[in-house]
Design an enzyme around this catalytic site. Structure first.
Site, PDB file in Angstrom:
ATOM      1  N   GLY A  58      16.122 -67.393 -82.519  1.00 22.72           N
ATOM      2  CA  GLY A  58      15.887 -69.345 -82.130  1.00 22.72           C
ATOM      3  C   GLY A  58      16.141 -69.735 -83.324  1.00 22.72           C
ATOM      4  N   CYS A  85      15.456 -61.157 -84.517  1.00 23.66           N
ATOM      5  CA  CYS A  85      15.712 -62.684 -84.895  1.00 23.66           C
ATOM      6  C   CYS A  85      14.603 -63.038 -85.285  1.00 23.66           C
ATOM      7  CB  CYS A  85      17.001 -63.033 -84.598  1.00 23.66           C
ATOM      8  SG  CYS A  85      17.867 -63.615 -85.762  1.00 23.66           S
ATOM      9  N   TYR A  86      15.082 -64.715 -84.647  1.00 21.81           N
ATOM     10  CA  TYR A  86      13.658 -65.178 -85.071  1.00 21.81           C
ATOM     11  C   TYR A  86      12.538 -64.562 -84.912  1.00 21.81           C
ATOM     12  CZ  TYR A  86      10.572 -69.615 -84.847  1.00 21.81           C
ATOM     13  OH  TYR A  86       9.889 -70.193 -85.575  1.00 21.81           O
ATOM     14  N   HIS A 172      20.995 -58.206 -82.883  1.00 25.82           N
ATOM     15  CA  HIS A 172      20.972 -59.326 -81.919  1.00 25.82           C
ATOM     16  C   HIS A 172      21.658 -57.900 -80.630  1.00 25.82           C
ATOM     17  CE1 HIS A 172      19.730 -63.604 -81.563  1.00 25.82           C
ATOM     18  NE2 HIS A 172      20.323 -62.944 -82.846  1.00 25.82           N
ATOM     19  N   GLU A 174      21.242 -57.693 -77.468  1.00 23.55           N
ATOM     20  CA  GLU A 174      21.532 -57.878 -76.080  1.00 23.55           C
ATOM     21  C   GLU A 174      22.146 -57.832 -75.771  1.00 23.55           C
ATOM     22  OE1 GLU A 174      19.331 -62.030 -78.073  1.00 23.55           O
ATOM     23  OE2 GLU A 174      19.314 -59.745 -78.179  1.00 23.55           O
ATOM     24  N   GLY A 227      26.273 -73.515 -47.443  1.00 17.84           N
ATOM     25  CA  GLY A 227      27.403 -72.177 -47.117  1.00 17.84           C
ATOM     26  C   GLY A 227      27.715 -71.377 -48.589  1.00 17.84           C
ATOM     27  N   GLY A 228      26.921 -72.221 -49.677  1.00 21.59           N
ATOM     28  CA  GLY A 228      27.193 -72.006 -51.451  1.00 21.59           C
ATOM     29  C   GLY A 228      26.675 -70.152 -51.111  1.00 21.59           C
ATOM     30  N   VAL A 229      27.156 -69.121 -51.893  1.00 22.63           N
ATOM     31  CA  VAL A 229      25.699 -67.789 -52.610  1.00 22.63           C
ATOM     32  C   VAL A 229      24.388 -67.954 -52.380  1.00 22.63           C
ATOM     33  CG1 VAL A 229      25.565 -65.845 -54.223  1.00 22.63           C
ATOM     34  CG2 VAL A 229      28.222 -66.996 -53.518  1.00 22.63           C
ATOM     35  N   ASP A 230      23.973 -69.421 -52.806  1.00 24.63           N
ATOM     36  CA  ASP A 230      22.610 -69.059 -52.844  1.00 24.63           C
ATOM     37  C   ASP A 230      21.960 -69.689 -51.589  1.00 24.63           C
ATOM     38  OD1 ASP A 230      22.709 -68.886 -55.556  1.00 24.63           O
ATOM     39  OD2 ASP A 230      22.829 -70.964 -56.461  1.00 24.63           O
ATOM     40  N   SER A 231      22.229 -70.745 -51.208  1.00 23.76           N
ATOM     41  CA  SER A 231      21.725 -71.627 -49.940  1.00 23.76           C
ATOM     42  C   SER A 231      21.806 -70.342 -48.784  1.00 23.76           C
ATOM     43  CB  SER A 231      22.052 -73.021 -49.492  1.00 23.76           C
ATOM     44  OG  SER A 231      23.716 -72.710 -48.903  1.00 23.76           O
ATOM     45  N   LYS A 371      22.343 -64.545 -60.527  1.00 28.34           N
ATOM     46  CA  LYS A 371      23.266 -65.248 -59.659  1.00 28.34           C
ATOM     47  C   LYS A 371      23.885 -63.257 -59.191  1.00 28.34           C
ATOM     48  CE  LYS A 371      25.723 -67.513 -58.559  1.00 28.34           C
ATOM     49  NZ  LYS A 371      25.450 -68.944 -57.356  1.00 28.34           N
TER      50      LYS A 371
END
Length: 516
Positions: A58, A85-86, A172, A174, A227-231, A371
């Site tokens: 943070g 870290c923080y 870090h 990650e 028509g997008g990936v998520d919907s 995603k």
């Protein structure tokens, strides 16, 4: 069957730019991880019975008066903790140690050397390259803690109370720049916390289907399908769960890419067998956007008109209880909806602002997924690659890639140029890992050119292709000169009205990925 979310890791967010990355790294190990604001209620944090906690980095200094603190319910419930870290400094402060400003700040690569052996750093090299980003350091660890590793500027680059299973690292793990970061997180997950690798695409699909069926019962569900990936994945998942009880509404705004309206209808109505209502509202949107040039104004016009068209269709369907949305996990995190102190990066919604006579209960089956996980679920549900791996596309569509006057002729010009660019990238297999997002932009300028022996004065197309892991930052894709030359040559020869093509080499920041 055990919920695949149970027994994972709860990540307590103190505002780090890397917090989402922590969750992604853990999920890559098939362990569920969820991010919570530091002030989230204990019941929410512990809802999925985490095996341990990770405290993120943070921007604050822990000794500041208003610095966020480690919740006491996390410190004293006997589950393992890893502070990053923080998060490490917050642990130290909360347990009686001392944190102070460092005389020599560490930003970037550093070498750490192991001191005491521990489960956290077991089976790792004695010397490791890590990524530091801090201006404070531990001066005195809490009672019971020992130094596990040190760097030139940090005598306590990693600390631990091995009896209580509480650890902290100043670097870090990650980020990719920490060479052994994944191994460190794996040790925390499986050696220290005893997590089981339950989080998988198949497990998620099975659990989501059961949850949808239990909640919906014999009620009906409405979906706005872009028509997008998520919907698309949302629709496929709910359709798998409840079949004919789902109705999808697809609104063709006239602002989609080449052949996309036809593809959406073909895939979801003809191939998937979904109840799909397709509405062609092209003329309505073009009329509303006439003489509109300011990006935010265009967005509001498109959003408002979409709601009107969607609501009109929804009223004709009678009583429907549920509305499905393709909200995904980055949307949830960035909205910071559950925190009193977290800053909202941007607000997210798919169908917001519906009239008062349309009251739905929301179903958001993908809200726990990143995603890349959404794409894997789509493949697991049998959606074709042309849908699952579709390039990201903004909600307002080509309206914010067609700069200046939005007319059908200019949209058609942009569609053709964009299709050529994507086609050439696909030929080189560059549309997945090598370009996270790629598209054409039609600029509101004309330039002088020569075609044959004649002077031309025609429009300019800009090409944009970026590489990114998280879309929070991005760099321009180093496409080959030969590829760019082919794209440019095809556009000026095959697309009437264009005589110049340029390539955008701006990074994010300072630019954004989209132009508007």
């Amino acid at each position: 069957m055990t919920d695949p979310r149970h027994g994972g890791i709860a990540i307590i967010d103190f505002g780090s730019q890397y917090t989402q990355l922590i969750a992604r790294r853990i999920r890559e190990q098939n362990v569920y991880a969820e991010v919570f604001p530091h002030d989230a209620p204990p019941d929410a944090i512990n809802y999925h019975h985490p095996c341990g906690y990770i405290l993120s980095g943070g921007p604050n200094s822990i000794y500041e008066a208003d610095a966020p603190q480690v919740p006491s319910h996390i410190l004293y419930n006997d589950r393992p903790i890893l502070g990053i870290c923080y998060g490490m400094q917050a642990l130290t402060h909360a347990l009686g140690g001392r944190v102070a400003a460092s005389q020599a700040r560490e930003y970037g690569a550093a070498l750490i050397k192991q001191r005491d052996r521990s489960d956290l750093l077991s089976n790792l090299p004695d010397v490791m390259r890590v990524w530091m980003s801090h201006g404070d350091r531990i001066e005195q660890p809490p009672e019971g803690f020992v130094s596990l590793a040190q760097s030139d500027n940090s005598p306590y680059a990693a600390v631990g109370d091995t009896t209580r299973h509480i650890y902290g690292v100043q670097f870090h793990p990650e980020v990719a720049h920490t060479n052994e970061g994944t191994a460190i997180l794996r040790n925390f997950l499986f050696v220290i916390c005893g997590c089981q690798p339950r989080w998988s695409t198949a497990a998620f699909i099975d659990d989501a289907i059961r949850s949808i069926q239990a909640r919906v019962g014999d009620e009906r569900v409405l979906l706005a399908l872009s028509g997008g990936v998520d919907s698309a994945v949302t629709g496929a998942l709910i359709h798998r769960a409840i079949g004919e009880q789902l109705t999808a509404i697809f609104v063709n705004t006239g602002l989609l890419r080449k052949n996309e309206p036809e593809q959406v209808v073909r895939v979801f109505r003809d191939e998937q067998g979904m109840n799909l209502i397709a509405v062609d509202a092209t003329e309505d949107f073009l009329d509303a956007l006439r003489d509109q040039y300011e990006p935010e104004t265009k967005r509001k016009i498109i959003g408002g008109l979409f709601i009107d068209v969607f609501a009109q269709q929804a009223r004709q369907l009678g009583d429907i209880r549920f509305l499905a949305q393709g909200t995904i996990y980055p949307d949830v995190i960035e909205s910071a909806a559950s925190s009193k102190t977290a800053k909202t990066i941007k607000s997210h919604h798919n169908v917001g602002g519906l009239p008062d006579d349309l009251r739905f209960e929301l179903i958001e089956p993908l809200r726990d997924l990143f995603k890349d996980e959404v794409r894997r679920v789509g493949s697991g549900l049998g959606l074709p690659d042309r849908i699952v791996w579709r390039q990201p596309f903004p909600g307002p569509g080509l309206a914010i890639r067609c700069l200046g006057d939005i007319r059908w002729e200019r949209l058609e010009t942009l569609r053709e140029a964009d299709a050529i660019f994507l086609d050439e990238l696909a030929r080189e297999n560059l549309l997945r890992d090598d370009t996270a997002q790629a598209f054409a932009v039609l600029l509101p300028v004309r330039s002088v050119g020569v075609m044959g022996d004649n002077r031309t004065y025609e429009e300019v197309v800009a090409l944009r292709a970026v590489t990114t892991d998280d879309f929070m930052t991005a760099d321009w894709a180093r496409l080959s000169y030969d590829l760019l030359a082919r794209v440019s040559n095809r556009i000026v020869n095959e697309v009437p009205g264009v005589n110049r093509v340029v390539y955008d080499i701006s990074s994010k920041p300072p630019a954004t990925i989209e132009w508007e």
